[in-house]
Design a protein around this motif. Structure first.
Motif: not given
Length: 568
Positions: A302-321
Motif C-alpha cells: 500500500w501507499k501512504l497516499s492511500e492512508l491519507k485518503k482514508i483517514l484524512g477524508n474521514f476526519m474532514i467529513q466528520m468535521q463537516d457533518q
C-alpha cells in the motif's frame, strides 16, 4: 464549540488476561489491573476500557459470554471489580466495559433454552430450516466456513457471524432488546462509566437473508459481508438503546465497533452530535494492507497516499457533518502497528514516537492499547502450538487441509506473525524478570514477547529519551493545548508518499503543523504552509531548524509538531 469531556479523553484499552497476574496462575486478573492504576494515571489516562471480563467458556477469549452479569472466576470476583472501579474513580479515571450483544456464547442459558424450545427463548436466536436441502444462504463467517451451524436436535441451522460457539441474538425480538437494556443498566448502576460496543452494526441483518452474488469463488470470507452488517434497523435499535438506557446516564461514554462502515456518510446516522453513540471504530485504515475480498492473512502493498485518503477524508467529513472520530492504531484484534506501518527493528524507538505523534494529534478521541506506550512489537516467530487465537488456528488448519500431510507451513506462520491477533495479546512487558514481570507463575497462558528484556516498562520509566517518556510528554501537551483536540483539521500535501502532514487550527489562538515521515531514509520535503516553533520532536533538534525555509530534511521516521501562536 461543543467541548464534551469525552472528546478530549485519553482511553487506555486493557486486555485483562494479558495485563498483570497477581495470583501466579499465568492469567491476568482484575487485581492486577488495580495494582497498575497509578501507572496509568501517571501516563495521563482518563478512561480505562476493559475487554470482556464476564463468565465465558473462552472459545474467543471472552467474546463468547455465558453470563452477562457474572465475572469470569479466572479474573477474580465481583468484589474485585467493585474495588477496582472505586480505586479508578479515586484516581480520577473512568471505567468502560465491553458490551458484546450481537451474539452470546452457545453455553449461555438463553441459547440452551432456545435449543430446547423452552418458553419464549426459541425466537431469541436466528433459526432457519434447510433451503433446498442446503444451508439457508451462502454467507461466510468471519472466522471461516459458513455462517450457519446445523443443530441435530432441532433439525435447523442457527446463525453465527463469527464462530459456531457464538450464536447471533435475534434483535428483531423486542424481548431480546429489553434483556440487553437490563444488562446495561445493571453495570451502569454498579459504577461502570460506559461501553465499547462490540460489532454493534451487526445487530441488524439484511431482511430475508438473501444469497450474495458470488463473483470470486475464492473469497468465501466476504460472502454476505454487506448483508451481515449495517442492516436497515441498526440506527433504530441504537436510538431505542439511547432512549431506554443511555440518556438516563448523562456522563455515560459510548463507542461502537462498526466493521463495514466505509465512509463518514455511513457513520454519521450513528453518531451525529453524539447521539445515539458518541463515536465509532471504523476499520478502513486497518484494511489497507489486506487483499480485497480475503481475510487479513493475505497481504497487499500500500501507499501512504492511500492512508491519507482514508483517514484524512474521514476526519474532514466528520468535521463537516457533526461527527466525532476515534483515533486508534492498535487493539486486541490488530497486531502491533510498528512492524505493520513502520519498522520494529531498525529505528524502532524513532518509529514508535513518530506513530505516537501521528496517532495522538488527529481529530478524535484518543485510544491507546496496552504496551503501545513502550513500543511493543510483534513476536519474532510463532509455532502452531503457541497460537491461542481461534481465527489464526482456523486459518492455519484450513490451509493445512489443502496441502500434503508433511507440507511446510512456515509461510502461513509468517503471515500469522505479521498480522495475527495473538501478537497484541502477549503479556505486557513490565520488566526484565521472568515472564516479563507479568506473572510469578511458570507458564503464562500465552507466550511473552521474546524481546521483553530490552523492551519493557521498567527500562523506560523515568528515562527522558524513551518511548514511554515521549508518550507522557505528548499526552501532557495534548491536555495543555486544546487546539490539538478541538482545532480544525486540514490535510497538507496529500501526494507525498513519504510524509504525512496536517494542521490543527483553533481560530484566534494557535495553529499546529504535524509532520511525520514514514520513510526509513532521509527525506527532503517542501513544506507548503507556515511552521512556527517546534513543540515536540522524536529527534534531538539542532541549529538546522533555524536554517529551515520552505524545505525540511527529515531523518528516518522523524516527526515534528510545530506551533504558531495566532494571538500575536
Amino acid at each position: 464549540m461543543d467541548r464534551q469531556w469525552w472528546k478530549g479523553a485519553v482511553v487506555y484499552q486493557i486486555y485483562p488476561y494479558s495485563f498483570k497476574d497477581t495470583t501466579g496462575t499465568g492469567t491476568g486478573d482484575i487485581n492486577g489491573i488495580t495494582s497498575k492504576l497509578p501507572y496509568l494515571q501517571d501516563l495521563g489516562v482518563d478512561v480505562i476500557w476493559l475487554s470482556p471480563i464476564y463468565e465465558s467458556p473462552m472459545k474467543d477469549m471472552g467474546y463468547d459470554i455465558s453470563d452477562y452479569r457474572a465475572i469470569n472466576p479466572d479474573l477474580g470476583t465481583m468484589e474485585d471489580w467493585e474495588q477496582m472501579v472505586a480505586r479508578a474513580h479515586e484516581l480520577g479515571m473512568k471505567v468502560v466495559m465491553d458490551l458484546v450483544v450481537n451474539h452470546s456464547s452457545d453455553q449461555h442459558a438463553w441459547f440452551q433454552q432456545s435449543k430446547r424450545g423452552e418458553g419464549d427463548k426459541r425466537d431469541w436466536y436466528v433459526w432457519r430450516p434447510p433451503k433446498d436441502g442446503q444451508e439457508p444462504n451462502n454467507w461466510g463467517a468471519i472466522f471461516g466456513g459458513s455462517c450457519w451451524e446445523w443443530d441435530e436436535d432441532c433439525k435447523e441451522y442457527y446463525l453465527h457471524v463469527f464462530d459456531p460457539s457464538q450464536p447471533d441474538l435475534n434483535w428483531e425480538n423486542p424481548e431480546v432488546r429489553e434483556a440487553i437494556w437490563v444488562v446495561m443498566r445493571f453495570w451502569l448502576d454498579k459504577g461502570c462509566d460506559g461501553f465499547r460496543m462490540d460489532v454493534i452494526n451487526c445487530i441488524s441483518k439484511e431482511p430475508g437473508f438473501p444469497d450474495v452474488p458470488v463473483t470470486d469463488p475464492t473469497a468465501k470470507f466476504q460472502y454476505g459481508l454487506l448483508y451481515r452488517f449495517n442492516g436497515p434497523k441498526v440506527v433504530e435499535y441504537l436510538n431505542e438503546m439511547y432512549d431506554k438506557v443511555l440518556q438516563h446516564y448523562p456522563e455515560v461514554f459510548t463507542v461502537g465497533e462498526t466493521p463495514g462502515i466505509a465512509n463518514a456518510a455511513e457513520a454519521i446516522p450513528l453518531i451525529q452530535h453524539g447521539k445515539p453513540l458518541q463515536m465509532i471504530f471504523h476499520f478502513e485504515h486497518m484494511y489497507i494492507d489486506h487483499q480485497p475480498g480475503k481475510t487479513c492473512f493475505y497481504h497487499r502493498d500500500w501507499k501512504l497516499s492511500e492512508l491519507k485518503k482514508i483517514l484524512g477524508n474521514f476526519m474532514i467529513q466528520m468535521q463537516d457533518q457533526g461527527g466525532w472520530d476515534s483515533l486508534y492504531l492498535e487493539n486486541h484484534d490488530q497486531p502491533r502497528i510498528l512492524g505493520r506501518w513502520a519498522n520494529d527493528t531498525t529505528y524502532r524507538a524513532e518509529a514508535a514516537k513518530m506513530l505516537a505523534l501521528f496517532h495522538a494529534t488527529g481529530r478524535g478521541t484518543l485510544y491507546l492499547y496496552q504496551g503501545q506506550e513502550i513500543g511493543m512489537a510483534n513476536a519474532r516467530e510463532w509455532t502452531f502450538e503457541q497460537l491461542r487465537d481461534v481465527e489464526e488456528i482456523n486459518h492455519y488448519k484450513a490451509i493445512q487441509a489443502t496441502r500434503a500431510p508433511d507440507a511446510d507451513m512456515s509461510d502461513v506462520l509468517e503471515e500469522i506473525r505479521r498480522i495475527g491477533r495473538d501478537n497484541a495479546r502477549m503479556p505486557v512487558s513490565w520488566d526484565a524478570s521472568s515472564n516479563a514481570g507479568f506473572t510469578s507463575g511458570s507458564t503464562p497462558w500465552i507466550k511473552v514477547n521474546e524481546d521483553y528484556k530490552e523492551w519493557n516498562v521498567a527500562v523506560q520509566e523515568n528515562v527522558p529519551g524513551s518511548v514511554l517518556a515521549f508518550w507522557k510528554r505528548l499526552l501532557q501537551l495534548r491536555r495543555q493545548e486544546p487546539g490539538l483536540v478541538y482545532g480544525k483539521f486540514s490535510m497538507v500535501d496529500r501526494e507525498s508518499e513519504d510524509v504525512y502532514a496536517y494542521t490543527r487550527t483553533l481560530e484566534g489562538e494557535a495553529e499546529y503543523l504535524v509532520v511525520c515521515s514514514f520513510s526509513d531514509k532521509d527525506v527532503n520535503w517542501k513544506c507548503p504552509v507556515g511552521k512556527g516553533e517546534v513543540a515536540i520532536s522524536n529527534y534531538e533538534q539542532s541549529d538546522v531548524l533555524a536554517k529551515e525555509h520552505d524545505g525540511l530534511t527529515l531523518r528516518p521516521y522523524e516527526c515534528r509538531l510545530y506551533k504558531r501562536d495566532l494571538r500575536q
